[in-house]
Write an enzyme that holds these catalytic residues in place. Structure first.
Site, mmCIF file in Angstrom:
data_model
loop_
_atom_site.group_PDB
_atom_site.id
_atom_site.type_symbol
_atom_site.label_atom_id
_atom_site.label_comp_id
_atom_site.label_asym_id
_atom_site.label_seq_id
_atom_site.Cartn_x
_atom_site.Cartn_y
_atom_site.Cartn_z
ATOM 1 N N LYS A 54 19.523 -9.933 10.697
ATOM 2 C CA LYS A 54 19.689 -8.793 9.785
ATOM 3 C C LYS A 54 19.873 -9.268 8.339
ATOM 4 O O LYS A 54 19.242 -8.759 7.418
ATOM 5 C CB LYS A 54 20.922 -8.006 10.261
ATOM 6 C CG LYS A 54 21.482 -6.973 9.331
ATOM 7 C CD LYS A 54 22.602 -6.197 10.021
ATOM 8 C CE LYS A 54 23.959 -6.840 9.969
ATOM 9 N NZ LYS A 54 24.693 -6.781 8.750
ATOM 10 N N CYS B 46 23.910 -10.747 13.135
ATOM 11 C CA CYS B 46 24.078 -11.031 11.707
ATOM 12 C C CYS B 46 22.934 -11.810 11.070
ATOM 13 O O CYS B 46 22.352 -11.355 10.087
ATOM 14 C CB CYS B 46 25.382 -11.781 11.488
ATOM 15 S SG CYS B 46 26.785 -10.846 12.093
ATOM 16 N N LYS C 192 36.445 5.501 22.264
ATOM 17 C CA LYS C 192 36.864 4.156 21.880
ATOM 18 C C LYS C 192 38.309 4.172 21.379
ATOM 19 O O LYS C 192 39.129 3.335 21.753
ATOM 20 C CB LYS C 192 35.927 3.633 20.780
ATOM 21 C CG LYS C 192 36.099 2.154 20.502
ATOM 22 C CD LYS C 192 35.403 1.746 19.227
ATOM 23 C CE LYS C 192 34.069 1.090 19.483
ATOM 24 N NZ LYS C 192 33.440 0.616 18.238
ATOM 25 N N ASN D 154 25.148 -16.892 5.210
ATOM 26 C CA ASN D 154 24.444 -16.652 6.478
ATOM 27 C C ASN D 154 22.998 -17.132 6.416
ATOM 28 O O ASN D 154 22.474 -17.680 7.384
ATOM 29 C CB ASN D 154 24.489 -15.163 6.838
ATOM 30 C CG ASN D 154 25.715 -14.829 7.677
ATOM 31 O OD1 ASN D 154 26.543 -15.692 7.941
ATOM 32 N ND2 ASN D 154 25.836 -13.585 8.097
ATOM 33 N N GLY E 79 19.764 -15.947 16.609
ATOM 34 C CA GLY E 79 19.772 -14.490 16.756
ATOM 35 C C GLY E 79 21.152 -13.940 16.519
ATOM 36 O O GLY E 79 21.937 -14.515 15.778
ATOM 37 N N PHE F 78 26.407 -26.770 13.426
ATOM 38 C CA PHE F 78 25.240 -25.915 13.223
ATOM 39 C C PHE F 78 23.945 -26.726 13.153
ATOM 40 O O PHE F 78 23.069 -26.452 12.333
ATOM 41 C CB PHE F 78 25.418 -25.076 11.945
ATOM 42 C CG PHE F 78 25.407 -23.597 12.247
ATOM 43 C CD1 PHE F 78 26.496 -23.012 12.881
ATOM 44 C CD2 PHE F 78 24.326 -22.798 11.948
ATOM 45 C CE1 PHE F 78 26.505 -21.653 13.192
ATOM 46 C CE2 PHE F 78 24.312 -21.438 12.255
ATOM 47 C CZ PHE F 78 25.412 -20.866 12.875
ATOM 48 N N LEU F 79 23.859 -27.736 14.020
ATOM 49 C CA LEU F 79 22.662 -28.580 14.050
ATOM 50 C C LEU F 79 22.059 -28.627 15.448
ATOM 51 O O LEU F 79 21.270 -29.515 15.753
ATOM 52 C CB LEU F 79 23.011 -30.008 13.606
ATOM 53 C CG LEU F 79 23.312 -30.242 12.125
ATOM 54 C CD1 LEU F 79 23.687 -31.707 11.895
ATOM 55 C CD2 LEU F 79 22.117 -29.873 11.247
ATOM 56 N N GLN F 80 22.436 -27.669 16.287
ATOM 57 C CA GLN F 80 21.964 -27.699 17.660
ATOM 58 C C GLN F 80 20.646 -26.913 17.773
ATOM 59 O O GLN F 80 20.605 -25.732 17.441
ATOM 60 C CB GLN F 80 23.057 -27.067 18.533
ATOM 61 C CG GLN F 80 22.833 -27.131 20.007
ATOM 62 C CD GLN F 80 22.880 -28.548 20.559
ATOM 63 O OE1 GLN F 80 23.500 -29.437 19.982
ATOM 64 N NE2 GLN F 80 22.184 -28.768 21.664
ATOM 65 N N GLU G 247 33.474 -10.992 5.235
ATOM 66 C CA GLU G 247 34.124 -11.585 6.404
ATOM 67 C C GLU G 247 33.188 -12.624 7.009
ATOM 68 O O GLU G 247 32.005 -12.364 7.164
ATOM 69 C CB GLU G 247 34.409 -10.454 7.401
ATOM 70 C CG GLU G 247 35.129 -10.893 8.633
ATOM 71 C CD GLU G 247 36.359 -11.694 8.290
ATOM 72 O OE1 GLU G 247 37.294 -11.134 7.707
ATOM 73 O OE2 GLU G 247 36.387 -12.909 8.599
#
Ligand code: UGA
Length: 428
Positions: A261, A258, A38, A206, A255, A247-249, A149
């Protein structure tokens, strides 16, 4: 201009974006990863993650000599004034965050740090990790801070450069100020606090987002039972500024790497603190239920029994704009469909069979036509905008059944109807 020497440990999503963006703010950044291949690729400005704007920023940073990539922590931290820990904290035993990578990085750097260095946790870590890192460092001349973050995959660079807020927490005097000064050029609202609170902000945000989505998905289910349309309900709700339009869809469940978890980790944290966080348990359970509802919806659309049915899946990534399959609701649904005997052919513009995480449950094809051919139904699982403008009449002509299940409410129902297709959305 305020320029600092910064080390970033971990060149994953958060690490690489932070390193490239901090370099573009003028700082000198050395980014370390343990993966030699990487690092080699990054030195040649080859970015393997799918993130708009990131390859260009990496290229720019390298060309300006402000961004370097090295193998191993020790080669990055010696001269750094601030060291960001951006290593993975996957779901460990019982849902708690696994801190092995954080601990290993700290062990490697502890004797190399210059006095006065601030070590910053950017990874999402349990409350108390800043204190734990300080303990592991065994130094009284270095400091620890938490700087969560909030960037989203697919808009990581944009989110980093235009944050809603910067949060920095530390129990050491001036450490939080020194970290927040790195972002001064962004002009974002900055909230300084103690380390434990900063660690909790990320989980709290979150989990709140997950709760918002579970709420919407549960409302969508109710809309179906009552003959209402979730799009109208959320639009009517969203104009209330306390709620907001985003964020209402509704969808196949939330999933990604983040939200699943972090919801499990916060539940663990709460349990360990003797707090029965019922709202969070319900949030997670509602998400599990959502996948079962979607399976029943798909089964219903093809006559009740999934066994032997050929389904064309549109989208596998956990959301549009990424090739990330970690905890993808689409994959989870594919697994459940397969278990009920369906035969699955999938198309995703960002994914081939070779992408890490693709399972044997699906055959991945290169175009929508192959996914549609002889399908009993097409199922939209990821909200790629290009699916809206497909030639639906032509696709319908090659399908066995004339059915579309749109788990993202992405497609135009009138267009589908005109193409002779019956469509099933969520919450309408
Ligand atoms: C999430 C948070 O949004 C970021 O603020 C946070 O920094 C990040 O986690 C993290 O902890 O690193 P991300 O996982 O990239 O970001 O994805 P989101 O855009 O939040 O989407 C999460 C899931 O919710 C996806 O499955 C998505 O399809 C779903 N979703 C999102 C919906 O079903 N409906 C919506 O209206 C929005």
């Amino acid at each position: 201009m305020f320029v600092r020497r910064v080390a970033v440990v971990g060149a994953g999503y958060v690490g690489l974006t932070s390193a490239a963006c901090l370099a573009s703010l003028g700082h000198h950044v050395i980014c370390a990863d343990i993966d030699e291949k990487k690092v080699e690729q990054l030195r040649g400005a080859q970015v393997s993650i799918f993130e708009p704007g990131l390859p260009e920023l990496v290229q720019e940073g390298l060309a300006a000599g402000r961004l370097e990539f090295v193998v191993g922590v020790r080669n990055a931290v010696r001269d750094a004034e601030v060291v960001f820990l951006c290593v993975p904290t996957p779901m460990g035993e019982g849902g708690a965050a696994d801190l092995k990578a954080v601990e290993a990085a700290v062990a490697e750097m502890k004797d190399l740090l210059a006095p006065g260095t601030v070590v910053v946790n950017k990874s999402t870590v349990p409350v108390g990790t800043a204190a734990r890192v300080l303990e592991l460092l065994e130094r009284d001349d270095v400091f620890v801070a938490s700087n969560p973050e909030f960037l989203r995959e697919g808009s990581a660079v944009r989110d980093f450069m235009h944050p809603d807020r910067i949060v920095v927490g530390s129990d050491a005097q001036n450490a939080a100020e020194r970290v927040s000064a790195l972002y001064a050029r962004l002009g974002a609202p900055t909230v300084l606090m103690d380390a434990a609170s900063a660690e909790l902000v990320k989980y709290s945000a979150n989990c709140f987002l997950a709760m918002k989505l579970s709420y919407v998905n549960a409302m969508a289910e109710l809309c179906e039972r009552l003959g209402a349309d979730i799009a109208n309900v959320t639009e009517g709700m969203g104009f209330d500024q306390r709620i907001g339009q985003s964020f209402l869809q509704p969808g196949p469940g939330w999933g990604g790497s983040c939200l699943p978890k972090d919801t499990h980790a916060l539940l663990q944290i709460a349990e360990a603190a003797g707090h029965d966080f019922e709202l969070l348990t319900a949030t997670i359970n509602t998400n599990e239920k959502q996948s079962r509802l979607i399976i029943r919806k798909i089964a219903g659309a093809v006559g009740g029994d999934l066994s032997g049915k050929k389904l064309g899946l549109l989208g596998l990534a956990f959301k549009a704009g990424t090739n990330d399959l970690r905890d993808s609701p689409a994959l989870k649904i594919a697994k459940m469909l397969k278990a009920e005997g369906a035969e699955l052919v999938a198309y995703d513009p960002a994914i081939t069979q070779a992408v890490e995480g693709v399972t044997d449950d699906v055959t991945v094809v290169d175009d929508v036509q192959q996914a549609a051919k002889d399908a009993n139904a097409l199922v939209v699982l990821t909200e790629w905008p290009q699916f809206r403008s497909l030639d639906w009449a032509a696709l319908a002509g090659t399908m066995t059944g004339q059915v579309v299940v749109d788990t993202r409410n992405l497609l135009d129902v009138d267009v589908l109807t005109r193409a002779g297709l019956t469509s099933h959305g969520v919450g309408r």
